[in-house]
Enzyme design. Structure first.
Site, PDB file in Angstrom:
ATOM      1  N   HIS A   1       0.803  -1.236   0.000  1.00  0.00           N
ATOM      2  CA  HIS A   1       0.000   0.000   0.000  1.00  0.00           C
ATOM      3  C   HIS A   1       0.825   1.270   0.000  1.00  0.00           C
ATOM      4  CE1 HIS A   1      -3.957  -1.904   0.983  1.00  0.00           C
ATOM      5  NE2 HIS A   1      -3.162  -2.832   1.493  1.00  0.00           N
TER       6      HIS A   1
ATOM      7  N   THR B   1      -8.533   6.746  -1.304  1.00  0.00           N
ATOM      8  CA  THR B   1      -9.895   6.228  -1.461  1.00  0.00           C
ATOM      9  C   THR B   1     -10.907   7.322  -1.133  1.00  0.00           C
ATOM     10  OG1 THR B   1      -9.595   5.274   0.733  1.00  0.00           O
ATOM     11  CG2 THR B   1      -9.529   3.748  -1.123  1.00  0.00           C
TER      12      THR B   1
ATOM     13  N   LYS C   1      -8.329  13.745   5.360  1.00  0.00           N
ATOM     14  CA  LYS C   1      -7.468  12.559   5.264  1.00  0.00           C
ATOM     15  C   LYS C   1      -6.438  12.663   6.381  1.00  0.00           C
ATOM     16  CE  LYS C   1      -6.354  13.769   0.989  1.00  0.00           C
ATOM     17  NZ  LYS C   1      -6.525  12.578   0.216  1.00  0.00           N
ATOM     18  N   ARG C   2      -5.635  11.620   6.569  1.00  0.00           N
ATOM     19  CA  ARG C   2      -4.567  11.729   7.558  1.00  0.00           C
ATOM     20  C   ARG C   2      -3.636  12.886   7.188  1.00  0.00           C
ATOM     21  NH1 ARG C   2      -3.979   7.777  11.790  1.00  0.00           N
ATOM     22  NH2 ARG C   2      -1.968   8.758  12.083  1.00  0.00           N
TER      23      ARG C   2
ATOM     24  N   LYS D   1     -14.716   8.586  -2.724  1.00  0.00           N
ATOM     25  CA  LYS D   1     -15.951   8.916  -1.976  1.00  0.00           C
ATOM     26  C   LYS D   1     -16.480  10.267  -2.430  1.00  0.00           C
ATOM     27  CE  LYS D   1     -13.960   6.282   1.718  1.00  0.00           C
ATOM     28  NZ  LYS D   1     -13.026   6.341   2.854  1.00  0.00           N
TER      29      LYS D   1
END
Ligand code: RUG
Length: 795
Positions: A338, A634, A526-527, A638
């Site tokens: 990943h 991802t 997001k992070r 969304k």
């Protein structure tokens, strides 16, 4: 549900409520009502769950080993998948119960850090919906990802005891408990099973999460001797193993306890698989057919110690020869990578592996010997073999272990897989080209559209005339026929407005900030990580602020910039970026010269359930990582599915989003991987700073007193990283200044384009219509077809 079923549901619900609480209906609390609802739903799931288990017992099954499953809440999602969401809402309404209040009662199961864990949860949903046999195996952390709050703009972390009031969605299966042996302790692994309900198809898969427990609650002798702490020491040591999820996204936590967690859950899971195989396939004593029924997908390097563990169990506990066991492992394991960031590719010091499981270390050495032997046979010299070794100096390379043993290695977006083949693992690709394949990520449309965006979901069903799109997302393509239909485009605009109003109220209630729901909602959630470049976004806001300050009448469509996300507690610079965004928000939002046009909000504690409110309300999706660094992303999918054009670089799955929805319906900017590779050695961020006044003013704001970091030196640290590196590097490792101008231009275009309502809605529609490819149903079918060789029958 027909009338009879509805009555039965209500009857069961009231019965459960009173039985569990011993109270009259009117005396029950909201928590009681939530608990009873879980019970009633679990009772309904139970029968299909058992039937699914029995049916798959003798069928090939995929086992998804993952240290993270970022589930979020289960109530709404289960009701959607059971097909009874609206009915149950109505029934509760008739009983005078506010469904939304009940929903809010549920804590998120935040058993993951970000994309990797959420992907695992989406895969579970999709496998069940596509009737694919897939079992999830993971860890039941008592404390999920920390709760984030802000004090003075600084991130503060607090524990997240998500199961302190119970957990209505799991069943404790004591009879399947396993013993896990570490070098220095022995603990009980107790499984908690969660049902994963397929979308209205009767299929229920299982997510099995292991909890570490002691054999005895306390040592009686010690307690009797008044040694109270000593009496519970072993219990605490056991429970520590699954006490907390490590809040690291990408950075490697070099902790013994972390490897213990990994070994704990994979050891229990492997023992589980082997024990069940022996129970159902009694005559295969040498496990000759084990690989026909099992494929284990390793979600990143975290579960890779499962490889020596399977060999250990087969050799030590079942009498197989090492070669026989290795052969089985080679047919069973598949590996997903990943990230290309070196710091996230786990390498464990051998002394730590030895401290956790000396036997696994021994097996790792043996596998390494086999690797060396077979590579020599291929004609490679010792030095040529070096980069492939599993044990290099005093470290175990977990990726090398999985690539050598596993039969499949996949990346998570097309570009990412190419980078793996050309760069990160190019040496491996040379030897085993056939192992490499791409599986572009996806998201489940049930949670991220059907549940999270009810208005859009109803709109789509009405336009398409049926709701088959919910399990075959490619059908959204048919929406394209409305691309010139004004009334449809207006409807779509209005739906977005409804969602924006809802988010604006939520933000007012939870963040205390009033935002203009008619402004452009430009969102980055997001992070927090330097490569994701939230600081590029903030620098651009500083630039806009400067422009508006100079010229308050500037032609600028009001915009609200929304941020959300957590920084790893030990990641100083990422925390500095949060402080910076919060400080810019404070300055901008309190400045009457600009705050009618510009607002900035950093929402606290971004998590799955917050995302469910945010994605549907976005006008612009910020996906601005440095090209080549974000494996896939991802969140980008969304936003797309909910109709927000992407403002993004050519990175990760953005590229595929642009391909599918059309570049003209999105905003691409920034340098490509090739361009960055080309300028890498000559890049001079200071030169850009000195020659571009807009950039200079924005960067200077970090250190000239305009912004206050409360003497934390956080802003100076960001400034130094950009143009004044202290470590002898060239600075601006993630090319923030390089991409600034292009980013600014793209924003200007968005700010103009948004004013043409129809044209904008058309872009939104085109994004929705082309989001089919990004369904995790497609991804999971690709895994099942190409890697697992498992059928996806029509259940
Ligand atoms: O950073 C990646 C994302 O790009 C990706 O979308 C997601 C799911 O594949 O995984 C993220 N990731 C990678 N999270 N942790 C890692 C490395 O351990």
């Amino acid at each position: 549900m027909d009338k009879l079923e509805k009555n039965k549901f209500t009857e069961d619900y009231i019965e459960n409520l009173q039985r569990v609480t011993l109270k009259n209906f009117d005396d029950t609390s909201e928590k009681d009502k939530y608990d009873a609802l879980c019970d009633t739903i679990m009772e309904r799931i139970n029968q299909e769950w058992r039937a699914s288990k029995n049916k798959s017992r003798y069928e090939r099954t995929a086992y998804y080993f993952s240290a993270e499953f970022l589930i979020g809440r289960s109530l709404g999602n289960n009701l959607i998948n059971l097909g009874i969401y609206d009915e149950v809402k109505e029934l509760l309404d008739e009983l005078g119960i506010d469904f939304e209040a009940i929903e809010d009662y549920e804590d998120d199961a935040a058993l993951g850090n970000g994309g990797l864990g959420r992907l695992a949860a989406c895969f579970m949903d999709s496998a069940a919906t596509q009737a694919i046999n897939m079992y999830g195996y993971g860890v039941r952390y008592r404390e999920g990802l920390f709760k984030q709050s802000f004090e003075n703009g600084f991130q503060i972390e607090k524990g997240d005891s998500w199961i302190k009031d119970g957990d209505g969605w799991s069943i404790r299966v004591d009879s399947d408990s396993r013993i896990v042996n570490f070098k220095d302790q022995q603990v009980k692994a107790v499984p908690f099973d969660m049902p994963v309900v397929g979308y209205q198809n009767g299929k229920v898969n299982t997510l099995r999460l292991w909890q570490a427990e002691p054999f005895e609650e306390f040592e009686f002798d010690k307690f009797n001797n008044f040694e109270y702490d000593a009496a519970v020491r072993e219990k605490n040591r056991a429970e520590d193993i699954t006490r907390v999820l490590y809040p690291n996204d990408m950075q490697r936590a070099g902790k013994v306890l972390r490897l213990k967690q990994q070994y704990f859950f994979v050891s229990a899971s492997i023992q589980d698989l082997v024990a069940k195989y022996k129970r159902y396939f009694t005559d295969d004593l040498r496990f000759k057919n084990f690989h026909k029924y099992h494929v284990i997908q390793l979600n990143d390097t975290h579960p890779n110690i499962a490889i020596p563990e399977l060999i250990r169990v087969l050799v030590d506990e079942n009498g197989l020869e090492f070669e026989e066991a290795l052969d089985i492992a080679k047919k069973v394991f598949a590996f997903t990578n990943h990230t290309v960031l070196q710091e996230a590719l786990e390498k464990w010091p051998i002394d730590i592996v030895e401290e956790v499981s000396p036997r696994c270390l021994e097996i790792i050495y043996k596998i390494n010997d086999m690797l060396v032997k077979s590579f020599k046979e291929k004609g490679l010299t010792e030095t040529e073999i070096d980069p492939y070794r599993i044990v290099i100096y005093d470290q175990v390379h977990m990726a090398n272990l999985a690539i050598y043993v596993g039969f499949s290695v996949n990346g998570v977006a097309a570009l990412h897989t190419e980078i793996l083949k050309d760069d990160t693992f190019s040496h491996w690709y040379k030897i085993f080209p056939n192992k490499f394949n791409n599986k572009t990520n996806g998201i489940t449309p049930r949670r991220w559209l059907v549940y999270a965006n009810r208005p859009l979901s109803s709109f789509i069903t009405e336009k398409l005339g049926n709701d088959n799109w919910k399990y075959n997302l490619d059908e959204l393509k048919a929406l394209e026929k409305f691309v010139d239909d004004e009334s449809t485009l207006n409807e779509l605009w209005n739906i977005k407005q409804v969602n924006k109003n809802r988010l604006a109220s939520y933000i007012l209630e939870h963040e205390g900030i009033k935002i203009n729901p008619e402004s452009i909602f430009d969102i980055q959630v997001k992070r927090i990580h330097e490569y994701k470049r939230q600081h590029l976004n903030v620098l651009h806001i500083i630039y806009l602020y400067h422009q508006l300050k100079k010229n308050p009448d500037m032609d600028f469509y009001p915009t609200t910039f929304i941020f959300g996300g957590k920084a790893a507690p030990g990641y100083f610079r990422a925390k500095g970026i949060i402080k910076l965004a919060n400080e810019v928000a404070r300055v901008v939002n309190n400045d009457p010269d600009v705050n009618k046009k510009l607002k900035v909000v950093f929402v606290e504690n971004f998590r799955v359930s917050y995302g469910e409110k945010i994605y549907p309300a976005a006008d612009v999706s910020e996906q601005i990582s440095t090209a080549g660094k974000e494996a896939s992303g991802t969140g980008n999918m969304k936003f797309m599915l909910n109709g927000a054009p992407t403002l993004g670089t050519l990175d990760g799955a953005n590229i595929e989003i642009f391909d599918h929805a059309g570049e003209e319906n999105n905003y691409r900017f920034g340098a490509t991987v090739e361009q960055l590779n080309e300028i890498e050695s000559s890049y001079n961020p200071r030169g850009i700073y000195q020659t571009n006044k807009d950039i200079k003013d924005a960067v200077d704001a970090l250190v000239n007193g305009e912004l206050n970091d409360n003497n934390s030196y956080m802003f100076l640290d960001i400034y130094n990283e950009l143009i004044n590196p202290q470590d002898g590097s060239r600075g601006d490792r993630y090319f923030v200044l390089k991409d600034f101008q292009d980013y600014k231009n793209a924003h200007e275009k968005i700010n103009k384009d948004y004013r043409d309502k129809l044209e904008w809605s058309r872009k939104c529609l085109m994004n929705i219509a082309n989001a089919g490819y990004f369904s995790s149903d497609r991804t999971i079918i690709d895994y099942a077809d190409d890697i697992w060789k498992i059928d996806s029958p029509n259940y």
